[in-house]
Structure formats: C-alpha cells, structure tokens
Write an enzyme that holds these catalytic residues in place. Structure first.
Site, short mmCIF file in Angstrom:
data_model
loop_
_atom_site.label_atom_id
_atom_site.label_comp_id
_atom_site.label_asym_id
_atom_site.label_seq_id
_atom_site.Cartn_x
_atom_site.Cartn_y
_atom_site.Cartn_z
N ASP A 118 0.84 -1.19 0.00
CA ASP A 118 0.00 0.00 0.00
C ASP A 118 0.88 1.25 0.00
O ASP A 118 1.78 1.38 0.84
CB ASP A 118 -0.88 -0.04 1.26
CG ASP A 118 -2.08 0.88 1.17
OD1 ASP A 118 -2.14 1.70 0.24
OD2 ASP A 118 -2.98 0.76 2.04
N ASP A 119 0.63 2.16 -0.94
CA ASP A 119 1.35 3.44 -0.98
C ASP A 119 2.86 3.26 -1.04
O ASP A 119 3.61 3.92 -0.31
CB ASP A 119 1.00 4.29 0.25
CG ASP A 119 -0.44 4.80 0.23
OD1 ASP A 119 -1.17 4.46 -0.70
OD2 ASP A 119 -0.82 5.52 1.17
N CYS A 178 -6.56 3.77 -3.56
CA CYS A 178 -6.73 2.41 -3.03
C CYS A 178 -7.86 1.61 -3.67
O CYS A 178 -7.63 0.59 -4.30
CB CYS A 178 -6.93 2.47 -1.52
SG CYS A 178 -5.56 3.23 -0.64
N ARG A 190 -7.50 -1.62 -6.34
CA ARG A 190 -7.79 -2.98 -5.86
C ARG A 190 -8.93 -3.63 -6.65
O ARG A 190 -8.88 -4.82 -6.98
CB ARG A 190 -8.12 -2.93 -4.37
CG ARG A 190 -6.92 -2.62 -3.53
CD ARG A 190 -7.25 -2.00 -2.17
NE ARG A 190 -6.06 -1.31 -1.69
CZ ARG A 190 -5.11 -1.89 -0.97
NH1 ARG A 190 -5.25 -3.16 -0.59
NH2 ARG A 190 -4.04 -1.23 -0.61
N LYS A 221 -5.85 -5.54 3.97
CA LYS A 221 -6.77 -4.44 3.67
C LYS A 221 -7.64 -4.76 2.46
O LYS A 221 -7.14 -5.04 1.37
CB LYS A 221 -5.95 -3.17 3.42
CG LYS A 221 -6.73 -2.00 2.86
CD LYS A 221 -5.81 -0.83 2.65
CE LYS A 221 -6.45 0.26 1.81
NZ LYS A 221 -5.56 1.41 1.61
N HIS A 270 -10.96 -2.79 1.50
CA HIS A 270 -11.32 -1.47 0.98
C HIS A 270 -12.22 -1.52 -0.26
O HIS A 270 -12.17 -0.64 -1.13
CB HIS A 270 -10.08 -0.62 0.70
CG HIS A 270 -10.34 0.85 0.96
ND1 HIS A 270 -9.34 1.80 0.94
CD2 HIS A 270 -11.48 1.52 1.27
CE1 HIS A 270 -9.85 2.98 1.21
NE2 HIS A 270 -11.16 2.84 1.41
N SER A 290 -8.49 1.43 4.95
CA SER A 290 -7.13 1.86 5.30
C SER A 290 -6.94 1.99 6.80
O SER A 290 -7.89 2.25 7.55
CB SER A 290 -6.83 3.22 4.64
OG SER A 290 -6.87 3.12 3.24
N HIS A 307 1.30 2.36 4.04
CA HIS A 307 0.30 3.38 4.35
C HIS A 307 0.47 3.86 5.79
O HIS A 307 0.72 3.08 6.69
CB HIS A 307 -1.11 2.79 4.16
CG HIS A 307 -2.20 3.78 4.03
ND1 HIS A 307 -2.58 4.61 5.06
CD2 HIS A 307 -3.02 4.08 3.00
CE1 HIS A 307 -3.59 5.37 4.67
NE2 HIS A 307 -3.87 5.08 3.41
N ASP A 345 -0.34 -0.88 -4.92
CA ASP A 345 -1.65 -0.37 -5.34
C ASP A 345 -1.57 1.04 -5.91
O ASP A 345 -2.42 1.47 -6.67
CB ASP A 345 -2.66 -0.41 -4.18
CG ASP A 345 -2.38 0.62 -3.10
OD1 ASP A 345 -1.23 1.07 -2.96
OD2 ASP A 345 -3.34 0.97 -2.36
N ASN A 346 -0.54 1.79 -5.55
CA ASN A 346 -0.28 3.13 -6.11
C ASN A 346 1.02 3.64 -5.52
O ASN A 346 1.64 2.99 -4.68
CB ASN A 346 -1.42 4.11 -5.83
CG ASN A 346 -1.88 4.16 -4.38
OD1 ASN A 346 -2.98 3.75 -4.04
ND2 ASN A 346 -1.03 4.65 -3.50
N LYS A 354 0.87 9.63 -5.37
CA LYS A 354 -0.48 9.12 -5.09
C LYS A 354 -1.53 10.20 -5.39
O LYS A 354 -1.32 11.38 -5.13
CB LYS A 354 -0.56 8.69 -3.63
CG LYS A 354 -1.92 8.18 -3.20
CD LYS A 354 -1.91 7.74 -1.75
CE LYS A 354 -3.30 7.30 -1.31
NZ LYS A 354 -3.32 6.80 0.09
#
Length: 522
Positions: A40-41, A80, A84, A133, A135, A158, A247, A298-299, A329
């Site tokens: 994540d991130d 996010c 996903r 996660k 989301h 998140s 994240h 994811d980004n 992001k």
C-alpha cells in the site's frame, strides 16, 4: 531361477518407472498455487533492486535476483479502492464502477455484478484466502467473505480510517481512541466520529480497536499457517495478502515515542520486507516449484506525508512539482502509478531477469486465470492481458497503450486523464494532490494534450513542442487509442458502485461504546 529373478527385477523396475512417470505427470498437471502480495502506498524507489545505495528490502531484492523484476509496471489507478477493484476483476474502474475510495460508513462496495479472481478460482476447486486491507466494501454482501474468499483476516479499509489506542507515526498525528465510559449510540446522534479500527476474521470482528504494532506479526503467522496447511487441504490455493505497509500510520518495531521520520519509514520498509521474506520462505518449504509469488503495489507514495512517505525513484513529475503540488499518489504522474513489481516461480520464471514491457496490475487477473486453467466470465470486456510469455519466455511484448484514469484530486472521478503509448505519455488534465508543505497546484485541462517522451524524460519535466512533426504523429495515435477504449467501454457490461454513506453501517463490535470497543476474541 536367475532368469526368473532377472525378470522379476526388470518388472519391478518397470513398475517403479511407470509409477514415477505417473507421479511426475501428476505433479506437472497440478494446478499452481498463487500468492499475490499487494503493498500500500509504496514508491518505485523503495525497493533496493530498483535504486543504487543502501537497501532496506533484502528479501525482496533476493526474490528479484531469483526471479523477475519489472521496470515499467503500473497500478491500474492511483488510489486504493479503484486500484484494488481493477486488480481483482481485470477491469478498469469505468467498467467495474469503482472510481474512488469507499468510506467507513459506505453502504456499498465493489458491485455485485462484478466477479473477483477469488470467485473464479474458488469455483474451479481452489482454496482462497485473503489477509489484510480490503477497501471494497464491508457492509453485508460486499464483505470479502462474500466475494470468493474462504478465509479472511484483516481490516476493511485503510489503517488511518479509525482510531487505535496506540497510534503509529503519521502527519498529522492521529489521536488515540476515546476512553469514555459506556455511551449509547443515541448520545452521538447516531454517528461515530472516531470509530475504532476493527480487525475481522471472516465475518466477525475479533478486535476493536486493533493493535497496529502487532498487526504485521499477526499477518505473517496467519499467512505461514495457510501455506503450511495447504497439503492437508489437498487443494491448490490463492493467497491474497494486501499489506498495511507502507500506508500511514506506520508502526514498525520502534518505540512509539520519538524517532526520526526517515528512520521510521526505513524501519517500516524492513518490517514489510521481513514479512514478505517469511511468506516466501514458507512457500519455498511447502511447494517451491509449484507456486507463483507476485509482489506489486496499489499506487505510489503519499507525498503529502513528507518523510513518512516513500521514494518515487527518478519519476519526479517535475512539470507538476515546479508548479506546486504533489506528483505521486492521487495523480497520474509516473510517481502515482509506476510501482515496484517482482514475480518469483523457481523453475518457471528465469532467475535474475528484468522485464521492461509496459504492464499493469490489470494483467494479474487474466494471467493467474490462464495458469490456473480457469475461465473468466464471458459477456464482458477486460483490460488486462495474459503475460505468461513475458514471465516464462522473455517476451517484451506488453500493452500497446495504457489509459490512466483519474481517481484523485484533479478532474472528475473516472476521467481518462492520461494515455501512455509506447515511450510517450499524453496528459489531457494536469493537477496535483497535496504535497508535503500543503501545495496542491492548479488544475488545468489541455486540449491538445501535453505529451512527454519518457525515453529521455523520466522526470516528466518538458513536454514535446506541440508544433513538431513528432508531436503531431504521436497525437494521432494517442487520440485513436483513447477514443477506442471509451467506445469499447460504452458498448460493454458496465457496473455502477453505490457510494452512499450511512454512519450506522460502520463496523462496530459493541455499539454501547463510544468507539465500538471489544477485546481480542470477544
């Protein structure tokens, strides 16, 4: 007697050989296991294998050395939920309906008309498990336990979307959950402003607020148990691990008080890397030659969080940052969606190889289904491609073009903001997420678009001269690709997500507590 004994030995050897052949054939025909790890991130430059200098990711670096790393791999969106949803369905947000993030009180989620990779594989005999996660909706049928996963342990959104008793490192700092006496829901007008972060196991909340500082270890042990028990189940498996790293809030193995932000982020990277390494080691011990491990993001990093965010590598988005605002992001600058990616499958994926093909997280869905001998639902269109030739045979054939939708700050949700065509990238809308220090930049619509040549301008600093022959030739192809995709979507089975928010659907194990409080296992 000697002749009889010889014949007996020969027949025994022949039988043994036949059994070995059958066993070998059976082993070859077994469907593979899949472990998809989604960070994540995370920044492209967060992996040591992508940048020179000190590395905080030795396990991932080793996995790249023993497998394949990708230098031009992209998340399907820059936030996010859209990313996903696209990874799990193989379809852009304009098709699957998920164009921006879901909230704590979201009534809906990934539309029920969409089919996840877990649902497809489960229908063909796979055991499917998810850790981490989600989301994509937690209310009723949108929960992951209803979207194809036999087992689920994780948080519904998140890790900054709810309070905890021991907050991690963040900017701004997240306060701990309120410790008030029992208070009825009605006291707060039916709305919780600080609902504690819940930990689900299947459909039940097992801890609220969860302890962020022990979450990585809990995820690790659960993943190892799922992998080790796969032989007892006698089924191939899909394990989808959607990490909380990187994240914010970050909660590495450091004391909560103090700590230089740069050291905190480095420690978090090491913690994430250690978790990935433990999963890889468990997989190697269990079924090394029959398991594909695919790590991606994811980004890009959340640059608004300053030293608590990651490294975009050379993809700085200079054109934007020179005008104010972030370029990772929530944006379609390269730092927002070019993500570190590694694939590992001993004996299948050649060691120490690098792919420069233009690829996307959209490709995970068709590739895994192809390898698992499963078919995607018909009567709908997909945006990913089967990249088995890239993985196994060194093909550099990727996407001719990629369209990057806006899912952040600029434009309308779901806009096709940017088009990548080979080495070129065209921006129809520019604008930026908030940067460290607060600048956001000005949103601008470009008609004709800005076009950058990434082959000699990775920083996206200077667009091509719109009066040049090169620009004119590229623009014609870019427009065609963009219009073709929009037309294809217009004729497709398109879903619509419900983004209604109702505070009463926030996950809560005990509504009589102001923050929805319950002990682990209670």
């Amino acid at each position: 007697m000697a002749i009889g004994l010889t014949l007996l030995l020969l027949s025994g050897a022949l039988l043994s050989g036949m059994l070995y052949y059958v066993s070998y054939q059976h082993r070859d025909l077994r469907r593979p296991n899949f472990i998809i790890i989604l960070a994540d991130d995370i920044g492209w430059g967060d992996l040591g294998t992508n940048v020179a200098g000190k590395s905080h990711t030795p396990h991932l670096d080793l996995m790249a050395l023993e497998g394949m790393r990708f230098t031009d791999f992209h998340s399907p969106a820059s936030t996010c939920s859209p990313s996903r949803a696209a990874i799990l369905t193989g379809r852009h947000g304009l098709r699957n309906g998920v164009t921006h993030n879901f909230a704590v009180g979201s009534v809906g989620g990934l539309p029920l008309s969409e089919t996840t990779i877990a649902q497809v594989l489960k229908a063909t005999g796979y055991y499917t498990a998810m850790i981490g996660k989600w989301h994509l909706g937690h209310n009723g049928p949108f929960h992951p336990s209803h979207r194809g996963f036999d087992y689920y342990l994780g948080i519904p959104y998140s890790n900054d979307m709810g309070c905890t008793d021991s907050p991690g490192f963040d900017l701004p700092s997240c306060p701990p959950c309120e410790q008030d006496m029992l208070v009825l829901r009605q006291t707060h007008g039916g709305c919780y402003s600080k609902v504690a972060l819940p930990l689900f196991e299947n459909l039940s909340i097992v801890e609220q607020p969860l302890n962020l500082w022990t979450l990585a270890e809990r995820y690790k042990q659960t993943a190892i148990n799922i992998i080790r028990s796969s032989r007892e189940r006698g089924q191939p498996f899909l394990l989808y691990v959607a990490l909380s790293h990187m994240h914010v809030p970050l909660s590495p193995d450091l004391p909560p008080e103090g700590g230089d932000p740069g050291l905190v982020y480095a420690a978090s990277l090491r913690e994430m890397d250690s978790l990935v390494g433990a999963i890889k080691n468990a997989s190697d011990d269990n079924d090394k030659e029959n398991t594909l491990i695919w790590f991606t993001g994811d980004n890009g990093p959340w640059t608004q969080k300053c030293e608590f965010s990651g490294n975009v590598g050379p993809f700085l988005g200079r054109w934007q940052t020179d005008r104010g605002g972030g370029s990772a992001k929530k944006t379609t600058w390269e730092g927002g969606h070019r993500v570190p990616t590694v694939a590992y499958w001993p004996g299948k994926i050649p060691e120490n190889t690098t792919s420069r093909a233009l690829l996307s997280g959209l490709d995970i869905f068709p590739t895994v289904l192809s390898l698992g001998a499963a078919e995607a639902p018909s009567h709908r269109h997909y945006d990913g491609m089967d990249i088995t030739d890239v993985l196994f045979h060194g093909s550099e054939t990727g996407h001719k073009s990629l369209c990057h939708p806006n899912s952040g700050a600029a434009g309308q949700f779901g806009d096709l903001q940017t088009v990548r065509l080979g080495q070129y990238k065209a921006f129809y809308i520019t604008g930026a997420a908030e940067a460290c220090g607060g600048g956001t930049g000005k949103q601008e619509v470009h008609n004709p678009p800005l076009i950058f040549d990434l082959s000699d301008d990775e920083e996206e600093s200077t667009p091509l001269d719109s009066g040049s022959e090169e620009y004119t030739a590229v623009l014609e192809h870019v427009q065609w690709e963009r219009d073709a995709l929009l037309l294809d979507i217009a004729t497709d089975h398109v879903s619509r997500a419900d983004y209604t928010v109702d505070p009463s659907v926030a996950p809560c194990c005990d509504p009589s507590h102001v923050a929805c409080r319950c002990k682990a296992g209670g």
